[in-house]
Design a protein around this motif. Sequence first.
Motif, short mmCIF file in Angstrom:
data_model
loop_
_atom_site.label_atom_id
_atom_site.label_comp_id
_atom_site.label_asym_id
_atom_site.label_seq_id
_atom_site.Cartn_x
_atom_site.Cartn_y
_atom_site.Cartn_z
N CYS A 67 8.68 11.83 -4.34
CA CYS A 67 7.52 11.54 -5.19
C CYS A 67 7.17 12.78 -6.01
CB CYS A 67 6.33 11.13 -4.33
SG CYS A 67 4.84 10.68 -5.26
N SER A 68 6.84 12.58 -7.27
CA SER A 68 6.49 13.71 -8.13
C SER A 68 5.11 14.25 -7.76
CB SER A 68 6.50 13.29 -9.59
OG SER A 68 5.43 12.40 -9.85
N PRO A 69 4.90 15.56 -7.92
CA PRO A 69 3.55 16.11 -7.65
C PRO A 69 2.47 15.43 -8.49
CG PRO A 69 5.17 17.88 -7.83
CD PRO A 69 5.87 16.61 -8.25
N ALA A 70 2.79 15.06 -9.72
CA ALA A 70 1.78 14.43 -10.57
C ALA A 70 1.34 13.07 -10.03
CB ALA A 70 2.34 14.27 -11.99
N ALA A 71 2.29 12.27 -9.55
CA ALA A 71 1.94 10.96 -9.00
C ALA A 71 1.13 11.11 -7.72
CB ALA A 71 3.20 10.15 -8.74
N LEU A 72 1.53 12.04 -6.86
CA LEU A 72 0.77 12.26 -5.62
C LEU A 72 -0.63 12.78 -5.92
CD1 LEU A 72 0.64 12.26 -2.55
CD2 LEU A 72 1.73 14.51 -2.56
N ASP A 73 -0.74 13.70 -6.88
CA ASP A 73 -2.05 14.20 -7.27
C ASP A 73 -2.94 13.06 -7.76
OD1 ASP A 73 -1.46 16.78 -6.63
OD2 ASP A 73 -1.20 17.49 -8.69
N VAL A 114 6.06 6.54 -5.39
CA VAL A 114 5.26 5.56 -4.66
C VAL A 114 4.53 6.26 -3.51
CG1 VAL A 114 7.23 4.89 -3.21
CG2 VAL A 114 5.29 3.34 -3.43
N VAL A 115 3.24 5.89 -3.37
CA VAL A 115 2.38 6.45 -2.33
C VAL A 115 1.76 5.28 -1.56
CG1 VAL A 115 0.40 7.94 -1.82
CG2 VAL A 115 1.85 8.43 -3.82
N VAL A 116 1.80 5.37 -0.22
CA VAL A 116 1.30 4.29 0.63
C VAL A 116 -0.05 4.67 1.22
CG1 VAL A 116 1.76 2.86 2.65
CG2 VAL A 116 3.65 3.57 1.18
N LEU A 117 -0.99 3.75 1.14
CA LEU A 117 -2.35 3.92 1.65
C LEU A 117 -2.46 3.27 3.02
CD1 LEU A 117 -5.48 4.51 1.07
CD2 LEU A 117 -5.54 2.19 0.13
N ASP A 118 -3.03 4.00 3.98
CA ASP A 118 -3.19 3.47 5.33
C ASP A 118 -4.22 2.34 5.36
OD1 ASP A 118 -2.81 3.22 8.06
OD2 ASP A 118 -3.70 5.16 8.58
#
Length: 277
Positions: free
Chosen positions: A158-164, A135-139
């Motif tokens: 978080c996996s590098p693929a999801a963050l990418d 999961v990645v949170v957007l400001d």
Amino acid sequence: MRPTATELPAVDDPVSSAYLTEVLDLVAAGHDLDVIDDLLTGSAGFTLGPSALLAPSGADDAPRAAPRPWPACRPPLEVVDHGAGALRDLLAAADVPVLASHRHHGVVELPHRGTLTRTSGATALELGTTWGPDVVVLDLLPDHRAARCVALAAHPDCSPAALDSAVGLLQAAGLEVHLVPDTPGLVTGRILATVLNTAAELVDGAGRDPAEVDARFRDRARSTAAPSVWLDQVGAAAALDLLAGLERWYGPRATRPTPALRRSALRASTARPVLVP
């Protein structure tokens, strides 16, 4: 990183003082002052960042995420956005096809089973208990159409693929991306929620003229935008959610949600009819 102040400078405006206090707290929590400068000038309408008031000017450039790949053959993304439709509009800017979803509000289901969501005060670590670690949170983006940059924070596992995928998507939408520590409300969300809370208390609680509050903040904080503008863009309810996230994470704080902000949120919620599907 340039040297930073550890004490609040004398500012004869409660809203500007609350703003700078939050900036110092963010720096104490590990955020880079140059990045805070870039985010506030690049996405929230500030003419100068807080370093102009807190520390000597430096030559450092705010670090940005390196370009990440986003597939040329982009798969449709499943998304539903609540309110202003900022995420949907960002996806349109990136020329990304969208599938309707009814599972979550303000959430993009990324490739590699990742999840991108707008900040509502919860950290990525907290959200991971519901959606898993990718999961990645957007400001907060008060006006995504005028934004140049944005902050993201990822779950520690978080996996590098999801963050990418999350970074590449926002870069495809034309935004520079800062990866920041996973703190409640991230940077712009936390600061603007505090500003709106303090301004609401002055206007609704102390009877101050909104135009006077705006003008003083613009002058003291070096901003072209102002509390009344952000209130229209962000909304009092979103500010309350962000403040609740801060209090949940840190415990009772000096900038607790004021009755004035709660009244503003209730007025806004009753001004529009509620549509039941």
